[in-house]
Design a protein around this motif. Structure first.
Motif, PDB file in Angstrom:
ATOM      1  N   VAL A 168       0.866  -1.183   0.000  1.00  0.00           N
ATOM      2  CA  VAL A 168       0.000   0.000   0.000  1.00  0.00           C
ATOM      3  C   VAL A 168       0.898   1.227   0.000  1.00  0.00           C
ATOM      4  O   VAL A 168       1.854   1.307   0.780  1.00  0.00           O
ATOM      5  CB  VAL A 168      -0.934   0.013   1.235  1.00  0.00           C
ATOM      6  CG1 VAL A 168      -1.806   1.266   1.232  1.00  0.00           C
ATOM      7  CG2 VAL A 168      -1.802  -1.242   1.266  1.00  0.00           C
ATOM      8  N   TYR A 169       0.598   2.170  -0.890  1.00  0.00           N
ATOM      9  CA  TYR A 169       1.384   3.389  -1.031  1.00  0.00           C
ATOM     10  C   TYR A 169       0.488   4.612  -0.868  1.00  0.00           C
ATOM     11  O   TYR A 169      -0.686   4.596  -1.254  1.00  0.00           O
ATOM     12  CB  TYR A 169       2.037   3.452  -2.419  1.00  0.00           C
ATOM     13  CG  TYR A 169       3.082   2.401  -2.653  1.00  0.00           C
ATOM     14  CD1 TYR A 169       4.393   2.601  -2.254  1.00  0.00           C
ATOM     15  CD2 TYR A 169       2.767   1.201  -3.281  1.00  0.00           C
ATOM     16  CE1 TYR A 169       5.372   1.644  -2.483  1.00  0.00           C
ATOM     17  CE2 TYR A 169       3.738   0.234  -3.505  1.00  0.00           C
ATOM     18  CZ  TYR A 169       5.026   0.465  -3.098  1.00  0.00           C
ATOM     19  OH  TYR A 169       5.989  -0.481  -3.316  1.00  0.00           O
ATOM     20  N   ASP A 170       1.058   5.678  -0.315  1.00  0.00           N
ATOM     21  CA  ASP A 170       0.405   6.982  -0.225  1.00  0.00           C
ATOM     22  C   ASP A 170       1.105   7.943  -1.170  1.00  0.00           C
ATOM     23  O   ASP A 170       2.331   7.895  -1.314  1.00  0.00           O
ATOM     24  CB  ASP A 170       0.491   7.547   1.202  1.00  0.00           C
ATOM     25  CG  ASP A 170      -0.461   6.856   2.159  1.00  0.00           C
ATOM     26  OD1 ASP A 170      -1.607   6.569   1.751  1.00  0.00           O
ATOM     27  OD2 ASP A 170      -0.061   6.610   3.309  1.00  0.00           O
ATOM     28  N   GLY A 171       0.325   8.828  -1.792  1.00  0.00           N
ATOM     29  CA  GLY A 171       0.928   9.817  -2.681  1.00  0.00           C
ATOM     30  C   GLY A 171      -0.061  10.898  -3.029  1.00  0.00           C
ATOM     31  O   GLY A 171      -1.180  10.942  -2.513  1.00  0.00           O
ATOM     32  N   SER A 172       0.328  11.764  -3.945  1.00  0.00           N
ATOM     33  CA  SER A 172      -0.521  12.878  -4.342  1.00  0.00           C
ATOM     34  C   SER A 172      -1.797  12.410  -5.037  1.00  0.00           C
ATOM     35  O   SER A 172      -2.786  13.137  -5.073  1.00  0.00           O
ATOM     36  CB  SER A 172       0.259  13.825  -5.258  1.00  0.00           C
ATOM     37  OG  SER A 172       0.688  13.129  -6.410  1.00  0.00           O
ATOM     38  N   ILE A 173      -1.793  11.215  -5.577  1.00  0.00           N
ATOM     39  CA  ILE A 173      -2.989  10.685  -6.241  1.00  0.00           C
ATOM     40  C   ILE A 173      -3.935  10.012  -5.260  1.00  0.00           C
ATOM     41  O   ILE A 173      -5.037   9.641  -5.619  1.00  0.00           O
ATOM     42  CB  ILE A 173      -2.626   9.711  -7.376  1.00  0.00           C
ATOM     43  CG1 ILE A 173      -1.840   8.526  -6.848  1.00  0.00           C
ATOM     44  CG2 ILE A 173      -1.901  10.412  -8.492  1.00  0.00           C
ATOM     45  CD1 ILE A 173      -1.634   7.411  -7.863  1.00  0.00           C
ATOM     46  N   GLY A 174      -3.505   9.813  -4.018  1.00  0.00           N
ATOM     47  CA  GLY A 174      -4.317   9.144  -3.002  1.00  0.00           C
ATOM     48  C   GLY A 174      -3.595   7.927  -2.458  1.00  0.00           C
ATOM     49  O   GLY A 174      -2.367   7.843  -2.484  1.00  0.00           O
ATOM     50  N   LYS A 175      -4.374   6.959  -1.981  1.00  0.00           N
ATOM     51  CA  LYS A 175      -3.814   5.719  -1.438  1.00  0.00           C
ATOM     52  C   LYS A 175      -3.984   4.626  -2.483  1.00  0.00           C
ATOM     53  O   LYS A 175      -5.086   4.351  -2.948  1.00  0.00           O
ATOM     54  CB  LYS A 175      -4.516   5.325  -0.146  1.00  0.00           C
ATOM     55  CG  LYS A 175      -3.928   4.078   0.497  1.00  0.00           C
ATOM     56  CD  LYS A 175      -4.563   3.797   1.836  1.00  0.00           C
ATOM     57  CE  LYS A 175      -3.915   4.731   2.823  1.00  0.00           C
ATOM     58  NZ  LYS A 175      -3.845   4.216   4.173  1.00  0.00           N
ATOM     59  N   LEU A 176      -2.868   4.004  -2.867  1.00  0.00           N
ATOM     60  CA  LEU A 176      -2.866   2.955  -3.880  1.00  0.00           C
ATOM     61  C   LEU A 176      -2.546   1.629  -3.213  1.00  0.00           C
ATOM     62  O   LEU A 176      -1.465   1.456  -2.649  1.00  0.00           O
ATOM     63  CB  LEU A 176      -1.829   3.260  -4.970  1.00  0.00           C
ATOM     64  CG  LEU A 176      -1.647   2.217  -6.069  1.00  0.00           C
ATOM     65  CD1 LEU A 176      -2.931   2.055  -6.888  1.00  0.00           C
ATOM     66  CD2 LEU A 176      -0.482   2.593  -6.974  1.00  0.00           C
ATOM     67  N   ALA A 177      -3.502   0.705  -3.243  1.00  0.00           N
ATOM     68  CA  ALA A 177      -3.321  -0.629  -2.680  1.00  0.00           C
ATOM     69  C   ALA A 177      -3.117  -1.619  -3.824  1.00  0.00           C
ATOM     70  O   ALA A 177      -3.965  -1.739  -4.710  1.00  0.00           O
ATOM     71  CB  ALA A 177      -4.527  -1.028  -1.843  1.00  0.00           C
ATOM     72  N   LEU A 178      -1.981  -2.309  -3.824  1.00  0.00           N
ATOM     73  CA  LEU A 178      -1.656  -3.314  -4.834  1.00  0.00           C
ATOM     74  C   LEU A 178      -1.752  -4.683  -4.181  1.00  0.00           C
ATOM     75  O   LEU A 178      -1.206  -4.902  -3.097  1.00  0.00           O
ATOM     76  CB  LEU A 178      -0.240  -3.097  -5.361  1.00  0.00           C
ATOM     77  CG  LEU A 178       0.061  -1.726  -5.956  1.00  0.00           C
ATOM     78  CD1 LEU A 178       1.545  -1.607  -6.305  1.00  0.00           C
ATOM     79  CD2 LEU A 178      -0.795  -1.470  -7.177  1.00  0.00           C
ATOM     80  N   TYR A 179      -2.437  -5.617  -4.826  1.00  0.00           N
ATOM     81  CA  TYR A 179      -2.636  -6.947  -4.266  1.00  0.00           C
ATOM     82  C   TYR A 179      -1.927  -8.004  -5.101  1.00  0.00           C
ATOM     83  O   TYR A 179      -1.746  -7.845  -6.317  1.00  0.00           O
ATOM     84  CB  TYR A 179      -4.132  -7.259  -4.177  1.00  0.00           C
ATOM     85  CG  TYR A 179      -4.887  -6.249  -3.344  1.00  0.00           C
ATOM     86  CD1 TYR A 179      -4.723  -6.186  -1.974  1.00  0.00           C
ATOM     87  CD2 TYR A 179      -5.741  -5.338  -3.951  1.00  0.00           C
ATOM     88  CE1 TYR A 179      -5.402  -5.250  -1.207  1.00  0.00           C
ATOM     89  CE2 TYR A 179      -6.436  -4.401  -3.195  1.00  0.00           C
ATOM     90  CZ  TYR A 179      -6.261  -4.361  -1.825  1.00  0.00           C
ATOM     91  OH  TYR A 179      -6.927  -3.430  -1.091  1.00  0.00           O
ATOM     92  N   LYS A 180      -1.559  -9.107  -4.455  1.00  0.00           N
ATOM     93  CA  LYS A 180      -0.820 -10.197  -5.106  1.00  0.00           C
ATOM     94  C   LYS A 180      -1.577 -10.833  -6.272  1.00  0.00           C
ATOM     95  O   LYS A 180      -0.975 -11.447  -7.144  1.00  0.00           O
ATOM     96  CB  LYS A 180      -0.497 -11.301  -4.090  1.00  0.00           C
ATOM     97  CG  LYS A 180       0.750 -11.046  -3.310  1.00  0.00           C
ATOM     98  CD  LYS A 180       1.936 -11.377  -4.143  1.00  0.00           C
ATOM     99  CE  LYS A 180       3.153 -11.589  -3.269  1.00  0.00           C
ATOM    100  NZ  LYS A 180       4.372 -11.435  -4.009  1.00  0.00           N
ATOM    101  N   ASN A 181      -2.907 -10.706  -6.294  1.00  0.00           N
ATOM    102  CA  ASN A 181      -3.686 -11.328  -7.371  1.00  0.00           C
ATOM    103  C   ASN A 181      -3.744 -10.468  -8.636  1.00  0.00           C
ATOM    104  O   ASN A 181      -4.439 -10.795  -9.584  1.00  0.00           O
ATOM    105  CB  ASN A 181      -5.103 -11.650  -6.891  1.00  0.00           C
ATOM    106  CG  ASN A 181      -5.920 -10.407  -6.580  1.00  0.00           C
ATOM    107  OD1 ASN A 181      -5.440  -9.281  -6.678  1.00  0.00           O
ATOM    108  ND2 ASN A 181      -7.159 -10.619  -6.172  1.00  0.00           N
ATOM    109  N   GLY A 182      -3.022  -9.324  -8.640  1.00  0.00           N
ATOM    110  CA  GLY A 182      -2.984  -8.467  -9.820  1.00  0.00           C
ATOM    111  C   GLY A 182      -4.052  -7.397  -9.846  1.00  0.00           C
ATOM    112  O   GLY A 182      -4.196  -6.695 -10.839  1.00  0.00           O
ATOM    113  N   SER A 183      -4.796  -7.241  -8.759  1.00  0.00           N
ATOM    114  CA  SER A 183      -5.806  -6.184  -8.703  1.00  0.00           C
ATOM    115  C   SER A 183      -5.279  -5.020  -7.873  1.00  0.00           C
ATOM    116  O   SER A 183      -4.339  -5.173  -7.095  1.00  0.00           O
ATOM    117  CB  SER A 183      -7.115  -6.712  -8.114  1.00  0.00           C
ATOM    118  OG  SER A 183      -6.947  -7.059  -6.762  1.00  0.00           O
TER     119      SER A 183
END
Length: 161
Positions: A59-74
Motif C-alpha cells: 500500500v502506497y500513499d501519494g498525491s494521487i491518493g492511497k494505492l493498494a496493490l494486491y498479489k492477485n494483480g488487482s
C-alpha cells in the motif's frame, strides 16, 4: 495482410484478390524482424540487472491518493472519496521497469502506463522503497514521456487500506 507481432517484428500474409491479380507467390508469408541493432537490444534485455515481479502486496500513499496493490494483480486507488478498482502489472520494456494500471470499475478510462523509478533499485521485488511514476505512452518504437508531473508514492505507514 500486415500485423504488428511485437515492437520489433511484423507478420505478413499475401492473398491474391481475384479482381486484382498481382502474381505474387506465398514466399512473402511469414514473420519479419526489424533490421539493425536487434541483437544488441536482445543481449541487453537478457543481461538485465534486476528482475521485476509483476504483482506486489503493498500500500502506497501519494498525491494521487492511497494505492493498494494486491498479489492477485488487482488494485484499489482511494482518492477524495472515490475508489477506482482494476488490474495492474509491473513489466520490463527495453530494460526499463513499467507499471500498467487498467481501470475496471469506471467506464471510459483507458489503461495508464508509467515508467517506474524505485528508491531501492537493488531489491526490485521488495515493496519497501518509494516509487516515482512518470506517465508514458507505449508505441511501436518503445515509450514516450507524456510530460505530466511525476507521481511520488511512499509506503503507507499502516500498510492497510
Amino acid at each position: 495482410n500486415i500485423e504488428l507481432e511485437s515492437l520489433d517484428s511484423i507478420r505478413i500474409r499475401v492473398q491474391e484478390d481475384v479482381r486484382l491479380p498481382i502474381n505474387v507467390s506465398d514466399f512473402w508469408d511469414g514473420s519479419y524482424r526489424k533490421a539493425g541493432a536487434m541483437e544488441s537490444r536482445t543481449a541487453a534485455a537478457q543481461d538485465a540487472q534486476h528482475h521485476v515481479t509483476p504483482y506486489l502486496d503493498a500500500v502506497y500513499d501519494g498525491s494521487i491518493g492511497k494505492l493498494a496493490l494486491y498479489k492477485n494483480g488487482s488494485y484499489e486507488l482511494y482518492t477524495e472519496g472515490n475508489v477506482r478498482k482494476g488490474n495492474y502489472a509491473f513489466f520490463l520494456l527495453d530494460n526499463y521497469e513499467m507499471l500498467e494500471l487498467q481501470p475496471g470499475n469506471i467506464s471510459g478510462l483507458d489503461r495508464e502506463t508509467y515508467l517506474v523509478e524505485r528508491q531501492s533499485p537493488d531489491n526490485a521485488t521488495e515493496p519497501t522503497g518509494a516509487l516515482t511514476l512518470s506517465r508514458v505512452r507505449l508505441s511501436t518504437k518503445g515509450f514516450q514521456d507524456v510530460h505530466e508531473a511525476a507521481i511520488r508514492l511512499i509506503p503507507a505507514a499502516d500498510n492497510g487500506s
